[in-house]
Design a protein around this motif. Structure first.
Motif, PDB file in Angstrom:
ATOM      1  N   THR A  20       0.837  -1.193   0.000  1.00 11.60           N
ATOM      2  CA  THR A  20       0.000   0.000   0.000  1.00 11.60           C
ATOM      3  C   THR A  20       0.879   1.253   0.000  1.00 11.60           C
ATOM      4  O   THR A  20       2.060   1.208   0.361  1.00 11.60           O
ATOM      5  CB  THR A  20      -0.926   0.030   1.219  1.00 11.60           C
ATOM      6  OG1 THR A  20      -0.140  -0.015   2.413  1.00 11.60           O
ATOM      7  CG2 THR A  20      -1.879  -1.150   1.202  1.00 11.60           C
TER       8      THR A  20
ATOM      9  N   ARG B  68      -8.119 -10.639  -3.556  1.00 12.62           N
ATOM     10  CA  ARG B  68      -6.904  -9.829  -3.688  1.00 12.62           C
ATOM     11  C   ARG B  68      -6.732  -9.338  -5.117  1.00 12.62           C
ATOM     12  O   ARG B  68      -6.366  -8.187  -5.353  1.00 12.62           O
ATOM     13  CB  ARG B  68      -5.695 -10.658  -3.259  1.00 12.62           C
ATOM     14  CG  ARG B  68      -4.378  -9.927  -3.275  1.00 12.62           C
ATOM     15  CD  ARG B  68      -3.236 -10.823  -2.816  1.00 12.62           C
ATOM     16  NE  ARG B  68      -1.977 -10.099  -2.798  1.00 12.62           N
ATOM     17  CZ  ARG B  68      -1.166  -9.963  -3.845  1.00 12.62           C
ATOM     18  NH1 ARG B  68      -1.504 -10.513  -5.006  1.00 12.62           N
ATOM     19  NH2 ARG B  68      -0.036  -9.296  -3.763  1.00 12.62           N
TER      20      ARG B  68
ATOM     21  N   GLU C 251      -3.513   0.936  -2.970  1.00 11.37           N
ATOM     22  CA  GLU C 251      -2.531  -0.089  -3.275  1.00 11.37           C
ATOM     23  C   GLU C 251      -1.651   0.382  -4.437  1.00 11.37           C
ATOM     24  O   GLU C 251      -2.122   1.081  -5.334  1.00 11.37           O
ATOM     25  CB  GLU C 251      -3.239  -1.410  -3.591  1.00 11.37           C
ATOM     26  CG  GLU C 251      -4.013  -1.916  -2.371  1.00 11.37           C
ATOM     27  CD  GLU C 251      -4.739  -3.227  -2.607  1.00 11.37           C
ATOM     28  OE1 GLU C 251      -4.695  -3.751  -3.742  1.00 11.37           O
ATOM     29  OE2 GLU C 251      -5.373  -3.721  -1.653  1.00 11.37           O
TER      30      GLU C 251
ATOM     31  N   LYS D  74      -0.111  -4.113  -6.526  1.00  9.37           N
ATOM     32  CA  LYS D  74      -0.113  -4.242  -5.058  1.00  9.37           C
ATOM     33  C   LYS D  74       1.313  -4.313  -4.515  1.00  9.37           C
ATOM     34  O   LYS D  74       1.607  -5.065  -3.585  1.00  9.37           O
ATOM     35  CB  LYS D  74      -0.933  -5.467  -4.633  1.00  9.37           C
ATOM     36  CG  LYS D  74      -1.382  -5.446  -3.169  1.00  9.37           C
ATOM     37  CD  LYS D  74      -2.291  -6.617  -2.862  1.00  9.37           C
ATOM     38  CE  LYS D  74      -2.518  -6.778  -1.366  1.00  9.37           C
ATOM     39  NZ  LYS D  74      -3.141  -5.589  -0.772  1.00  9.37           N
TER      40      LYS D  74
END
Length: 466
Positions: free
Chosen positions: A47, A216, A413, A460
């Motif tokens: 992040t 995810r 992210e 990510k």
């Protein structure tokens, strides 16, 4: 190459990172922020910990954020020809049509579907073929900078599952659903019954949740090809399926569908769904028009269509390349934006010949200019800043991920591209100093660059694509 303070020169996924150099991203539809010298901190979880434009050096920023988890961060300094750019978002791509890229554009939409689309899509009962093609699709689109793609699949649940596997394997965010077709198709590209179509759709949804339980990367959807292909009982079933899973936010289902691509598409929809007066009214009645709906094309819209798109917060996937190739018409993007309707860019491969969102930015700019010439009204022209927004934040809004991706706001992210304009035609004539020089380099990459100038891709916080 970018410069790093680590001993090996290779990023470790388990370590936080600080990037120092030029940062480019959209703050709003009209505001493309170009920070000539700034720093982004990326946590080991992937992040964005901070975006700081007041830094003087890599050492200074590391010291400033040492108590925020960045004391031992890898520091990466960008060269003067490099910049960080948000990951590109493709809101509409037909993965099974990949082998047909750049062919079959001589006819209209219906001719193209019958002679090229239906035969190739029907062939994905062969899951070995799906594995070969989809591996290439995902790796290539990542190299082209598409960190998130809303994929159309086929009527085959097993092949759809293979597409999900490839996205998870190579690290690409994706919206995926099994395509639903019962009528109006050719070459065997249809399903046996509504019951089987619905069962297979749920089978793929369940599979994706099994292999990516925390969502995810994978975001399942229900996917009617469009109004002419799904009779009322199938549409109703898909709507029920969409609503069934919406309460849990993590696993909320998206909807992907075509809408108002041609006047024939619109008319055939209303012939099959006789009690409705517009395309959107039909989707809305079946529960498939909401904030997670991705509607491709939306060229031939009625006033009712636009009102319902606004009211339901559904998003539009604008596909300027394919619409030009098949002569479907020009999407009136300016009117959609002025009405507050979400718009992102799609490649619509293979009706579009280039699976690159930078190409979609170019095409969106050109289509808007042709619409301005056609109407003699300059208001239809999209600015460069707006095209960048549609490719990043606009796309994030359309796929329902605007709280996670799309720009470099702290807390999101880190989906990003390292772009290097070294070698781009004429870029060497610009020193790139200041915001004006930085804007010139970004424009040269968008209009003159290609995959060779995307040096690294992150999703990510992880490097991806290989």
């Amino acid at each position: 190459m970018m410069q790093t303070t680590t001993d090996t020169g290779v990023e470790a996924k388990s370590r936080s990172k600080i990037f120092v150099g030029r940062i480019v991203h959209s703050r709003s539809l009209k505001h493309l922020e170009i920070l000539p010298k700034a720093a982004i901190g990326v946590t080991k979880e992937g992040t964005i910990g901070f975006l700081d434009s007041s830094i003087t050096s890599a050492e200074a920023v590391q010291e400033k954020y040492s108590t925020s988890g960045f004391a031992d961060a890898d520091c990466i300094t960008l060269t003067p020809t490099q910049f960080l750019f948000p990951g590109l978002i493709d809101t509409h791509l037909h993965a099974p049509q990949w082998p047909n890229l750049a062919i079959g554009m001589e006819g209209n939409l219906r001719e193209w579907v019958e002679h090229y689309t239906d035969p190739i899509e029907a062939s994905y009962s062969d899951t070995a073929k799906a594995r070969r093609v989809y591996s290439d699709v995902v790796q290539t689109t990542l190299k082209l900078g598409s960190t998130t793609v809303a994929y159309n699949s086929t009527i085959h649940s097993e092949a759809t599952n293979v597409l999900a596997q490839m996205c998870l394997k190579y690290g690409q965010r994706a919206v995926i659903g099994k395509l639903c077709i019962l009528v109006g198709s050719t070459r065997g590209n249809w399903e046996e019954s509504s019951e089987q179509s619905l069962a297979d759709s749920e089978k793929s949804i369940t599979y994706m949740r099994h292999i990516d339980p925390e969502a995810r990367l994978l975001h399942p959807c229900v996917q009617p090809r469009g109004g002419p292909y799904c009779p009322p009982d199938l549409m109703a079933g898909l709507g029920d399926l969409s609503q069934k899973h919406r309460e849990d936010d993590i696993h909320a289902l998206r909807v992907q569908a075509h809408m108002c691509e041609t006047t024939s598409d619109r008319d055939r929809t209303l012939e099959l769904h006789k009690k409705f007066k517009s395309y959107t009214e039909m989707y809305n009645a079946y529960g498939m028009l909401h904030s997670r709906s991705i509607l491709a094309h939306c060229i031939h819209l009625s006033e009712m269509d636009m009102k319902l798109l606004k009211e339901t917060k559904a998003g539009v996937a604008h596909n300027p390349n394919s619409n030009t190739c098949l002569r479907d018409g020009e999407c009136h993007v300016r009117e959609l934006l002025d009405r507050g309707i979400k718009v992102g860019l799609g490649t619509d491969c293979s009706a579009g010949y280039m699976p690159s969102i930078t190409d979609a930015m170019r095409s969106a700019s050109n289509v808007s200019r042709h619409l301005a010439m056609k109407t003699q009204e300059e208001r239809w022209m999209l600015s460069f800043e707006e095209c960048v927004y549609l490719a990043t934040m606009g796309g994030a809004e359309v796929v329902g991920l605007e709280d996670k991706i799309g720009n470099f706001e702290a807390g999101k992210e880190f989906d990003a591209l390292l772009v290097d304009v070294d070698g781009v035609i004429s870029a060497g004539e610009w020193d790139g100093e200041g915001e004006e020089g930085g804007l010139a380099l970004v424009k040269k990459w968008v209009f003159l660059g290609d995959d060779r100038h995307i040096k690294m891709v992150w999703v990510k916080g992880d490097t991806v694509g290989g």
